[in-house]
Scaffold this motif. Sequence first.
Motif, PDB file in Angstrom:
ATOM      1  N   ILE A  29       0.940  -1.144   0.004  1.00 13.85           N
ATOM      2  CA  ILE A  29      -0.032  -0.018  -0.017  1.00 13.85           C
ATOM      3  C   ILE A  29       0.984   1.315  -0.104  1.00 13.85           C
ATOM      4  N   MET A  31       0.585   5.315  -0.026  1.00 12.79           N
ATOM      5  CA  MET A  31      -0.499   6.575   0.254  1.00 12.79           C
ATOM      6  C   MET A  31       0.039   7.609   0.079  1.00 12.79           C
ATOM      7  N   ILE A  37      -4.454   6.650  -3.172  1.00 19.25           N
ATOM      8  CA  ILE A  37      -3.631   5.319  -2.394  1.00 19.25           C
ATOM      9  C   ILE A  37      -3.541   4.367  -3.439  1.00 19.25           C
ATOM     10  N   ILE A  64     -11.311   1.099   3.324  1.00 16.26           N
ATOM     11  CA  ILE A  64     -11.016   2.392   3.130  1.00 16.26           C
ATOM     12  C   ILE A  64     -12.243   3.242   3.132  1.00 16.26           C
ATOM     13  N   VAL A  88      -7.825   3.785   7.166  1.00 15.85           N
ATOM     14  CA  VAL A  88      -7.611   2.535   6.232  1.00 15.85           C
ATOM     15  C   VAL A  88      -7.595   1.576   7.297  1.00 15.85           C
TER      16      VAL A  88
END
Length: 97
Positions: A29, A31, A37, A64, A88
């Motif tokens: 992930i 971000m 994201i 999310i 998240v």
Amino acid sequence: MNKIANRMKRWMTNQLQLPADVVMDLPRITMIGQLHIYIENHQGVLRFSSNELRLLLKHGQLLIKGEGFILKTILPEELLLEGKINQVLFINENENT
């Protein structure tokens, strides 16, 4: 047997210096602030709306929450979400939400 396989994967990750997300099927992930994201190595989209995205992971789900969501890119194992991201959350397989 599953515990042995997980231990072996962890050992390989540490000893061979391989990325954990590749060896252990973990999501990667990335971000950027609250605006973007980028998620790799997911198993599919379970729910999408302008204020929520829920993804299936190998071990659980990813939730999310935010506002004004737009899926800019969606591919079989990766996606790019834009909007205001407020939360998240990882949801384990054994939790009910």
